[in-house]
Design a protein around this motif. Structure first.
Motif, PDB file in Angstrom:
ATOM      1  N   HIS A  22      -4.853   1.919  10.686  1.00 15.37           N
ATOM      2  CA  HIS A  22      -3.443   1.734  11.051  1.00 15.37           C
ATOM      3  C   HIS A  22      -2.669   0.916  10.020  1.00 15.37           C
ATOM      4  CE1 HIS A  22      -3.686   3.383  15.147  1.00 15.37           C
ATOM      5  NE2 HIS A  22      -4.925   2.899  15.143  1.00 15.37           N
ATOM      6  N   ASP A  23      -3.397   0.098   9.237  1.00 15.36           N
ATOM      7  CA  ASP A  23      -2.735  -0.834   8.319  1.00 15.36           C
ATOM      8  C   ASP A  23      -2.669  -0.215   6.916  1.00 15.36           C
ATOM      9  OD1 ASP A  23      -1.667  -2.951   7.009  1.00 15.36           O
ATOM     10  OD2 ASP A  23      -3.262  -4.384   7.496  1.00 15.36           O
ATOM     11  N   GLU A  24      -1.468  -0.116   6.335  1.00 12.88           N
ATOM     12  CA  GLU A  24      -1.350   0.473   4.994  1.00 12.88           C
ATOM     13  C   GLU A  24      -1.999  -0.396   3.928  1.00 12.88           C
ATOM     14  OE1 GLU A  24       2.781  -0.652   2.982  1.00 12.88           O
ATOM     15  OE2 GLU A  24       3.062   0.528   4.813  1.00 12.88           O
ATOM     16  N   ALA A  25      -2.206  -1.697   4.215  1.00 11.06           N
ATOM     17  CA  ALA A  25      -2.888  -2.585   3.263  1.00 11.06           C
ATOM     18  C   ALA A  25      -4.337  -2.157   3.044  1.00 11.06           C
ATOM     19  CB  ALA A  25      -2.836  -4.032   3.740  1.00 11.06           C
ATOM     20  N   GLU A  26      -4.900  -1.409   4.033  1.00  7.33           N
ATOM     21  CA  GLU A  26      -6.255  -0.878   3.853  1.00  7.33           C
ATOM     22  C   GLU A  26      -6.311   0.083   2.665  1.00  7.33           C
ATOM     23  OE1 GLU A  26      -9.238  -1.099   5.570  1.00  7.33           O
ATOM     24  OE2 GLU A  26      -8.511  -2.818   6.693  1.00  7.33           O
ATOM     25  N   VAL A  27      -5.216   0.791   2.424  1.00 10.07           N
ATOM     26  CA  VAL A  27      -5.150   1.755   1.325  1.00 10.07           C
ATOM     27  C   VAL A  27      -4.652   1.093   0.049  1.00 10.07           C
ATOM     28  CG1 VAL A  27      -4.114   3.913   0.532  1.00 10.07           C
ATOM     29  CG2 VAL A  27      -4.747   3.638   2.938  1.00 10.07           C
ATOM     30  N   ARG A  28      -3.550   0.315   0.196  1.00  5.23           N
ATOM     31  CA  ARG A  28      -2.856  -0.231  -0.968  1.00  5.23           C
ATOM     32  C   ARG A  28      -3.439  -1.565  -1.411  1.00  5.23           C
ATOM     33  NH1 ARG A  28       2.960   0.181   0.419  1.00  5.23           N
ATOM     34  NH2 ARG A  28       2.912   2.284  -0.426  1.00  5.23           N
ATOM     35  N   GLY A  29      -4.054  -2.313  -0.512  1.00  8.78           N
ATOM     36  CA  GLY A  29      -4.564  -3.647  -0.832  1.00  8.78           C
ATOM     37  C   GLY A  29      -3.625  -4.735  -0.347  1.00  8.78           C
ATOM     38  N   HIS A  30      -4.153  -5.936  -0.169  1.00  8.58           N
ATOM     39  CA  HIS A  30      -3.357  -7.064   0.301  1.00  8.58           C
ATOM     40  C   HIS A  30      -2.749  -7.821  -0.867  1.00  8.58           C
ATOM     41  CE1 HIS A  30      -6.393  -6.289   3.448  1.00  8.58           C
ATOM     42  NE2 HIS A  30      -5.437  -6.651   4.307  1.00  8.58           N
ATOM     43  N   ARG A  31      -1.749  -8.610  -0.573  1.00  4.11           N
ATOM     44  CA  ARG A  31      -1.206  -9.513  -1.585  1.00  4.11           C
ATOM     45  C   ARG A  31      -2.249 -10.572  -1.910  1.00  4.11           C
ATOM     46  NH1 ARG A  31       4.171  -9.090  -2.559  1.00  4.11           N
ATOM     47  NH2 ARG A  31       5.416  -7.883  -1.073  1.00  4.11           N
ATOM     48  N   ARG A  32      -2.280 -10.975  -3.169  1.00  2.88           N
ATOM     49  CA  ARG A  32      -3.311 -11.905  -3.623  1.00  2.88           C
ATOM     50  C   ARG A  32      -3.187 -13.274  -2.963  1.00  2.88           C
ATOM     51  NH1 ARG A  32      -3.337 -12.305  -9.853  1.00  2.88           N
ATOM     52  NH2 ARG A  32      -1.979 -14.084  -9.530  1.00  2.88           N
ATOM     53  N   THR A  33      -1.973 -13.621  -2.513  1.00  2.00           N
ATOM     54  CA  THR A  33      -1.753 -14.965  -1.937  1.00  2.00           C
ATOM     55  C   THR A  33      -2.318 -15.085  -0.529  1.00  2.00           C
ATOM     56  OG1 THR A  33       0.438 -14.172  -1.270  1.00  2.00           O
ATOM     57  CG2 THR A  33       0.301 -15.449  -3.307  1.00  2.00           C
ATOM     58  N   TYR A  34      -2.640 -13.961   0.137  1.00  2.00           N
ATOM     59  CA  TYR A  34      -3.160 -14.028   1.501  1.00  2.00           C
ATOM     60  C   TYR A  34      -4.597 -14.547   1.508  1.00  2.00           C
ATOM     61  CZ  TYR A  34       0.811 -11.155   3.035  1.00  2.00           C
ATOM     62  OH  TYR A  34       2.064 -10.679   3.309  1.00  2.00           O
ATOM     63  N   VAL A  35      -4.944 -15.261   2.574  1.00  2.00           N
ATOM     64  CA  VAL A  35      -6.329 -15.714   2.733  1.00  2.00           C
ATOM     65  C   VAL A  35      -7.194 -14.494   3.048  1.00  2.00           C
ATOM     66  CG1 VAL A  35      -7.889 -17.148   4.084  1.00  2.00           C
ATOM     67  CG2 VAL A  35      -5.597 -17.981   3.536  1.00  2.00           C
ATOM     68  N   GLY A  36      -8.290 -14.361   2.354  1.00  2.00           N
ATOM     69  CA  GLY A  36      -9.169 -13.206   2.552  1.00  2.00           C
ATOM     70  C   GLY A  36      -8.594 -11.910   2.026  1.00  2.00           C
ATOM     71  N   ALA A  37      -7.693 -11.996   1.033  1.00  2.00           N
ATOM     72  CA  ALA A  37      -7.083 -10.792   0.456  1.00  2.00           C
ATOM     73  C   ALA A  37      -8.155  -9.925  -0.201  1.00  2.00           C
ATOM     74  CB  ALA A  37      -6.027 -11.195  -0.563  1.00  2.00           C
ATOM     75  N   MET A  38      -8.047  -8.620   0.027  1.00  2.00           N
ATOM     76  CA  MET A  38      -9.011  -7.673  -0.536  1.00  2.00           C
ATOM     77  C   MET A  38      -8.253  -6.522  -1.190  1.00  2.00           C
ATOM     78  SD  MET A  38     -12.131  -8.649   0.004  1.00  2.00           S
ATOM     79  CE  MET A  38     -13.110  -7.171  -0.076  1.00  2.00           C
ATOM     80  N   PRO A  39      -8.849  -5.857  -2.172  1.00  2.00           N
ATOM     81  CA  PRO A  39      -8.187  -4.676  -2.741  1.00  2.00           C
ATOM     82  C   PRO A  39      -8.240  -3.510  -1.760  1.00  2.00           C
ATOM     83  CG  PRO A  39     -10.357  -4.942  -3.690  1.00  2.00           C
ATOM     84  CD  PRO A  39     -10.117  -6.153  -2.840  1.00  2.00           C
ATOM     85  N   GLY A  40      -7.503  -2.443  -2.034  1.00  2.00           N
ATOM     86  CA  GLY A  40      -7.500  -1.278  -1.168  1.00  2.00           C
ATOM     87  C   GLY A  40      -8.812  -0.530  -1.194  1.00  2.00           C
ATOM     88  N   ARG A  41      -8.925   0.423  -0.247  1.00  2.00           N
ATOM     89  CA  ARG A  41     -10.175   1.169  -0.109  1.00  2.00           C
ATOM     90  C   ARG A  41     -10.513   1.940  -1.387  1.00  2.00           C
ATOM     91  NH1 ARG A  41     -11.818   2.899   5.069  1.00  2.00           N
ATOM     92  NH2 ARG A  41     -11.469   1.261   6.595  1.00  2.00           N
ATOM     93  N   ILE A  42      -9.496   2.460  -2.082  1.00  2.00           N
ATOM     94  CA  ILE A  42      -9.747   3.254  -3.299  1.00  2.00           C
ATOM     95  C   ILE A  42     -10.389   2.386  -4.373  1.00  2.00           C
ATOM     96  CG2 ILE A  42      -8.705   4.729  -5.062  1.00  2.00           C
ATOM     97  CD1 ILE A  42      -8.321   5.969  -2.402  1.00  2.00           C
ATOM     98  N   ILE A  43      -9.816   1.194  -4.608  1.00  2.00           N
ATOM     99  CA  ILE A  43     -10.372   0.274  -5.619  1.00  2.00           C
ATOM    100  C   ILE A  43     -11.774  -0.160  -5.226  1.00  2.00           C
ATOM    101  CG2 ILE A  43     -10.067  -1.969  -6.730  1.00  2.00           C
ATOM    102  CD1 ILE A  43      -8.097   0.095  -7.696  1.00  2.00           C
ATOM    103  N   GLN A  44     -11.985  -0.416  -3.921  1.00  2.00           N
ATOM    104  CA  GLN A  44     -13.323  -0.799  -3.459  1.00  2.00           C
ATOM    105  C   GLN A  44     -14.336   0.319  -3.725  1.00  2.00           C
ATOM    106  OE1 GLN A  44     -13.599  -2.477   0.524  1.00  2.00           O
ATOM    107  NE2 GLN A  44     -11.519  -3.290   0.379  1.00  2.00           N
ATOM    108  N   SER A  45     -13.898   1.571  -3.539  1.00  2.00           N
ATOM    109  CA  SER A  45     -14.812   2.695  -3.779  1.00  2.00           C
ATOM    110  C   SER A  45     -15.166   2.823  -5.260  1.00  2.00           C
ATOM    111  CB  SER A  45     -14.194   3.993  -3.271  1.00  2.00           C
ATOM    112  OG  SER A  45     -13.044   4.327  -4.024  1.00  2.00           O
ATOM    113  N   LEU A  46     -14.185   2.565  -6.160  1.00  2.00           N
ATOM    114  CA  LEU A  46     -14.480   2.570  -7.599  1.00  2.00           C
ATOM    115  C   LEU A  46     -15.502   1.493  -7.945  1.00  2.00           C
ATOM    116  CD1 LEU A  46     -10.905   3.052  -9.114  1.00  2.00           C
ATOM    117  CD2 LEU A  46     -12.746   4.713  -9.131  1.00  2.00           C
ATOM    118  N   GLN A  47     -15.314   0.310  -7.318  1.00  2.00           N
ATOM    119  CA  GLN A  47     -16.243  -0.805  -7.548  1.00  2.00           C
ATOM    120  C   GLN A  47     -17.639  -0.426  -7.072  1.00  2.00           C
ATOM    121  OE1 GLN A  47     -14.370  -4.260  -5.933  1.00  2.00           O
ATOM    122  NE2 GLN A  47     -15.566  -5.675  -7.129  1.00  2.00           N
TER     123      GLN A  47
END
Length: 466
Positions: free
Chosen positions: A407-432
């Motif tokens: 439901h959250d678009e941040a899952e795809v696009r990634g969170h802002r770096r300033t947020y606690v527990g910020a993570m990159p989007g699912r696509i970047i995680q899959s590349l990693q």
């Protein structure tokens, strides 16, 4: 063949041989000594190594008669046995002043140029090359020519400037240049100390007119000064960079010593060193590398216990772990792909045919872009396993992203770096996770993507896939 062993000698204009054309009788036929990498001018005194059989016999004949030999440069430096066509038409008649036989079979001679000579014909039938020649009488410059006087001054000034810019010209040669008024000899002396290419040096030897020759040497000198100027700028820049690097290293060592005394910063310093090493080996694009190094410098100045340090450290780990330059090499063998699809799935002929068509188009294109295939069907018919088979056929890594219930678009696009527990989007995680920058990514259950007050993931997916 002869090759020069050291540079032009400053004894060029010393009274060591008879003046050209005054009391000097040059025979009409002389043995030829082909030169590979040097052009010798009148009044030059140069040591030469002679190693080819024909050249050694030519030297022996010259020593047995009048010690005179014709020095002519080769057009092709790599030719071992040059013929008359391989030699330039203008050479220098020289006298052999000394000769020394070496233990390895070579002969070392000391020669002095006497006069220019034009090769009329070459006799190739004997034990060595012989030339029928004509002595070239130089055309002296006009006595009261303002142009010649200006050229002489320019050549003197240019020689001095070249020496100041780092050109290897001995002080003795510079002293001769400063006191030499003969335009022809000045032109030859300057050309012999410029380390010119054989073609350029020969172009000076070919000119009998003193004023024209001096003008040609002046042009070559100006070109050499331009090259030396650029070379000096490069050296200065390189020296400045080295000084800056040494200063940074010294300051870092001081910082380490201070942190060691305070009992802090050791772990962070080790991490920073590891990050720097990873950045160097990652081969990132230039903008990404510049930004990563900028953030690394920022991390270096932070206190290890600061809240932002952990956030920045996580960002650095993600950036350095991404496979920037690791690429899987595609296997576009259609027969193998068809065999793999048949091994993994029974039936589905139309689906397999469409997949093979997509691979064939990719094979035909020289620079194919990313391809998207949409697999539609009820659960359990083999959509996900087909994606895995395509990845195996292409020899790529396979990554599956389940988007059902997202439901959250941040899952795809990634969170802002300033947020606690910020993570990159699912696509970047899959590349990693894949470890290469061109894996085959399966977006599973894409029709189950939801939307609520936190955003619309399908819109974010459209942007990512575009």
């Amino acid at each position: 063949m002869s090759s020069i062993t050291n540079g032009n000698v400053a004894e060029e204009l010393e009274v060591a041989a008879v003046e050209a054309g005054q009391g000097l009788q040059v025979p009409e036929v002389l043995p030829i000594l082909p030169l590979r990498d040097i052009v010798i001018y009148p009044f030059m005194i140069v040591p030469l190594f002679v190693s080819r059989e024909k050249s050694i016999r030519a030297v022996d004949e010259a020593l047995g008669e009048n010690r005179m030999i014709l020095l002519v440069s080769q057009k092709d430096l790599d030719k071992e046995e040059p013929t008359g066509e391989d030699l330039y038409a203008t050479g220098t008649v020289a006298v052999i002043m000394r000769m020394l036989k070496l233990p390895d079979g070579r002969t070392r001679i000391l020669v002095q140029g006497l006069v220019r000579a034009r090769v009329e014909s070459v006799e190739e039938t004997g034990e060595h090359l012989k030339a029928r020649l004509t002595v070239i009488n130089e055309q002296p410059a006009p006595a009261a020519s303002l142009e010649v006087e200006a050229l002489i001054r320019n050549v003197r000034a240019s020689m001095e400037k070249a020496a100041n810019l780092g050109k290897n010209i001995s002080p003795e040669v510079m002293a001769i240049v400063a006191n030499l008024d003969d335009a022809g000899r000045l032109a030859d002396l300057a050309a012999s100390n410029l380390e010119l290419k054989v073609e350029d040096a020969q172009s000076v030897l070919d000119v009998a007119d003193t004023a024209v020759r001096l003008r040609r040497v002046n042009e070559l000198l100006n070109k050499e000064i331009e090259v030396l100027t650029v070379q000096q700028e490069i050296n200065t820049q390189a020296r400045a960079d080295i000084d800056r690097s040494q200063r940074e290293f010294y300051l870092r060592q001081q910082l380490k010593a201070i942190q060691s005394e305070l009992g802090e910063g050791n772990e962070l310093a080790e991490e920073i060193a590891q990050f720097r090493e990873k950045i160097e080996t990652a081969k990132m694009p230039k903008p990404a590398e510049e930004e990563t190094l900028r953030q690394l410098k920022k991390l270096e100045r932070m206190h290890p216990d600061a809240a932002e340090t952990a956030t920045l450290r996580n960002w650095m780990e993600i950036m350095t772990d991404l496979p920037w330059s690791k690429v899987s090499k595609d296997n576009l063998d259609l027969s193998k792909a068809e065999r793999i699809l048949d091994e993994d799935h029974y039936g589905l002929e139309k689906v397999k045919e469409r997949i093979i068509e997509a691979l064939a188009v990719r094979k035909l294109k020289e620079k194919p872009k990313g391809t998207i295939l949409c697999l539609v069907g009820p659960p359990g018919v083999g959509k996900t396993s087909l994606g895995r088979s395509i990845a195996r056929a292409l020899n790529r890594k396979f990554v599956r992203l389940s988007l059902g219930g997202v439901h959250d678009e941040a899952e795809v696009r990634g969170h802002r770096r300033t947020y606690v527990g910020a993570m990159p989007g699912r696509i970047i995680q899959s590349l990693q996770q894949a470890g290469t920058n061109n894996p085959l990514i399966m977006l599973d259950e894409i029709d189950k993507v939801g939307a609520d007050f936190r955003g619309d993931p399908s819109s974010a997916l459209l942007e990512v896939l575009d």
